[in-house]
Design a protein around this motif. Structure first.
Motif, PDB file in Angstrom:
ATOM      1  N   ARG A  96       0.939  -1.238  -0.052  1.00  0.00           N
ATOM      2  CA  ARG A  96       0.128   0.214   0.166  1.00  0.00           C
ATOM      3  C   ARG A  96       0.799   1.210  -0.028  1.00  0.00           C
ATOM      4  N   GLU A  97       2.049   1.064   0.036  1.00  0.00           N
ATOM      5  CA  GLU A  97       2.941   2.203  -0.279  1.00  0.00           C
ATOM      6  C   GLU A  97       3.541   2.717  -1.453  1.00  0.00           C
ATOM      7  N   LEU A  98       4.068   3.756  -1.765  1.00  0.00           N
ATOM      8  CA  LEU A  98       4.576   4.321  -3.026  1.00  0.00           C
ATOM      9  C   LEU A  98       5.979   3.465  -3.063  1.00  0.00           C
ATOM     10  N   THR A  99       6.376   3.314  -4.311  1.00  0.00           N
ATOM     11  CA  THR A  99       7.763   2.630  -4.332  1.00  0.00           C
ATOM     12  C   THR A  99       8.497   3.675  -5.129  1.00  0.00           C
ATOM     13  N   ILE A 100       9.682   4.311  -4.597  1.00  0.00           N
ATOM     14  CA  ILE A 100      10.645   5.094  -5.512  1.00  0.00           C
ATOM     15  C   ILE A 100      11.659   4.418  -6.219  1.00  0.00           C
ATOM     16  N   VAL A 101      11.679   4.855  -7.325  1.00  0.00           N
ATOM     17  CA  VAL A 101      12.604   3.904  -8.117  1.00  0.00           C
ATOM     18  C   VAL A 101      13.604   5.376  -8.860  1.00  0.00           C
ATOM     19  N   ASN A 102      15.081   5.005  -8.609  1.00  0.00           N
ATOM     20  CA  ASN A 102      16.041   5.958  -9.404  1.00  0.00           C
ATOM     21  C   ASN A 102      17.046   4.967  -9.674  1.00  0.00           C
ATOM     22  N   PRO A 103      16.773   4.626 -11.096  1.00  0.00           N
ATOM     23  CA  PRO A 103      17.673   3.561 -11.740  1.00  0.00           C
ATOM     24  C   PRO A 103      19.188   4.114 -11.645  1.00  0.00           C
ATOM     25  N   GLN A 104      20.334   2.997 -11.289  1.00  0.00           N
ATOM     26  CA  GLN A 104      21.567   3.406 -11.285  1.00  0.00           C
ATOM     27  C   GLN A 104      22.232   3.771 -12.568  1.00  0.00           C
ATOM     28  N   ASN A 105      21.718   3.560 -13.794  1.00  0.00           N
ATOM     29  CA  ASN A 105      22.261   3.955 -14.825  1.00  0.00           C
ATOM     30  C   ASN A 105      21.701   5.187 -15.383  1.00  0.00           C
ATOM     31  N   LEU A 106      20.907   6.091 -14.615  1.00  0.00           N
ATOM     32  CA  LEU A 106      20.349   7.204 -14.921  1.00  0.00           C
ATOM     33  C   LEU A 106      20.964   8.237 -13.838  1.00  0.00           C
ATOM     34  N   TYR A 107      20.872   9.556 -14.271  1.00  0.00           N
ATOM     35  CA  TYR A 107      21.325  10.424 -13.468  1.00  0.00           C
ATOM     36  C   TYR A 107      20.792  10.451 -12.204  1.00  0.00           C
ATOM     37  N   ASP A 108      21.354  10.784 -10.804  1.00  0.00           N
ATOM     38  CA  ASP A 108      20.751  10.699  -9.585  1.00  0.00           C
ATOM     39  C   ASP A 108      20.056  12.151  -9.557  1.00  0.00           C
ATOM     40  N   PRO A 109      18.781  12.115  -9.455  1.00  0.00           N
ATOM     41  CA  PRO A 109      17.998  13.637  -9.388  1.00  0.00           C
ATOM     42  C   PRO A 109      17.615  13.750  -7.619  1.00  0.00           C
ATOM     43  N   THR A 110      17.969  12.943  -6.818  1.00  0.00           N
ATOM     44  CA  THR A 110      17.754  13.357  -5.386  1.00  0.00           C
ATOM     45  C   THR A 110      18.544  14.615  -4.820  1.00  0.00           C
ATOM     46  N   PRO A 111      19.519  15.121  -5.429  1.00  0.00           N
ATOM     47  CA  PRO A 111      20.160  16.430  -5.016  1.00  0.00           C
ATOM     48  C   PRO A 111      19.187  17.460  -5.334  1.00  0.00           C
ATOM     49  N   ASN A 112      18.532  17.219  -6.420  1.00  0.00           N
ATOM     50  CA  ASN A 112      17.744  18.143  -6.962  1.00  0.00           C
ATOM     51  C   ASN A 112      16.218  18.222  -6.514  1.00  0.00           C
ATOM     52  N   GLY A 113      15.941  17.347  -5.371  1.00  0.00           N
ATOM     53  CA  GLY A 113      14.645  17.269  -4.880  1.00  0.00           C
ATOM     54  C   GLY A 113      13.763  16.505  -5.530  1.00  0.00           C
ATOM     55  N   TYR A 114      13.854  15.434  -6.231  1.00  0.00           N
ATOM     56  CA  TYR A 114      13.003  14.898  -6.950  1.00  0.00           C
ATOM     57  C   TYR A 114      13.517  13.383  -7.198  1.00  0.00           C
ATOM     58  N   SER A 115      12.556  12.444  -7.532  1.00  0.00           N
ATOM     59  CA  SER A 115      12.892  11.128  -7.842  1.00  0.00           C
ATOM     60  C   SER A 115      12.504  10.783  -9.505  1.00  0.00           C
ATOM     61  N   THR A 116      13.113   9.836  -9.892  1.00  0.00           N
ATOM     62  CA  THR A 116      12.915   9.406 -11.440  1.00  0.00           C
ATOM     63  C   THR A 116      11.665   8.956 -11.721  1.00  0.00           C
ATOM     64  N   ALA A 117      11.122   8.019 -10.627  1.00  0.00           N
ATOM     65  CA  ALA A 117       9.630   7.447 -10.749  1.00  0.00           C
ATOM     66  C   ALA A 117       9.271   7.010  -9.532  1.00  0.00           C
ATOM     67  N   VAL A 118       8.012   6.915  -9.663  1.00  0.00           N
ATOM     68  CA  VAL A 118       7.236   6.537  -8.298  1.00  0.00           C
ATOM     69  C   VAL A 118       6.033   5.688  -8.904  1.00  0.00           C
ATOM     70  N   ILE A 119       6.263   4.411  -8.216  1.00  0.00           N
ATOM     71  CA  ILE A 119       5.108   3.569  -8.518  1.00  0.00           C
ATOM     72  C   ILE A 119       3.962   3.615  -7.619  1.00  0.00           C
ATOM     73  N   MET A 120       2.704   3.658  -8.016  1.00  0.00           N
ATOM     74  CA  MET A 120       1.688   3.533  -7.191  1.00  0.00           C
ATOM     75  C   MET A 120       1.215   2.122  -6.796  1.00  0.00           C
ATOM     76  N   PRO A 121       0.603   1.851  -5.441  1.00  0.00           N
ATOM     77  CA  PRO A 121       0.185   0.525  -5.444  1.00  0.00           C
ATOM     78  C   PRO A 121      -1.323   0.274  -6.258  1.00  0.00           C
TER      79      PRO A 121
END
Length: 147
Positions: A16-41
């Motif tokens: 029932r939780e969101l799953t955050i996905v930041n693939p290792q082969n993409l630029y890491d967006p977390t220092p800029n305050g966002y995630s690459t993708a979020v999967i909804m339940p």
């Protein structure tokens, strides 16, 4: 909120939780305050929060960009409270910035990290020439998983 770093992460249908996905082969967006993708339940109820600007409780807008951003996130928090949700239930933000330039990113990133911590939603920034009301410099809308 489940944090993921796998390129092939999928949501468990019982989760029932969101799953955050930041693939290792993409630029890491977390220092800029966002995630690459979020999967909804699966089968989650979704709420859409309309754009929240930087108006205070009396409808006044500061001419200062940083003040408007801070107030807009406070307004978003109030809207979340109004639907019984918390920041870690926000899957996606869309932010609109008048006359965007790189100097505004620090303000945006600071406010997003203050509100969401490690549970950074997916996010899109849209530079715009103006918003609904001329003094508005910033607006944020959200997609929220309720359950």
């Amino acid at each position: 909120m489940t944090m993921g770093v796998s390129a092939a992460t999928t949501a468990n249908e019982n989760d029932r939780e969101l799953t955050i996905v930041n693939p290792q082969n993409l630029y890491d967006p977390t220092p800029n305050g966002y995630s690459t993708a979020v999967i909804m339940p699966r089968n989650a109820r979704i709420a859409y929060i309309s754009g929240q600007g930087g108006q205070d409780g009396m409808g006044a807008l500061s001419p200062d960009f940083a003040v408007q951003v801070k107030q807009a996130y406070a307004n978003l928090r109030t809207a979340l409270d109004g639907i019984g949700a918390k920041p870690d239930q926000v899957a996606k933000l869309t932010v609109f910035v008048v006359d965007h330039d790189m100097s505004k990113l620090e303000v945006l990133t600071k406010n997003v990290k203050e509100m969401f911590g490690e549970a950074l939603p997916a996010q899109t920034l849209v530079p715009v020439p103006k918003l609904a009301i001329d003094p508005m410099l910033f607006e944020v809308e959200a997609v929220v998983v309720l359950d």
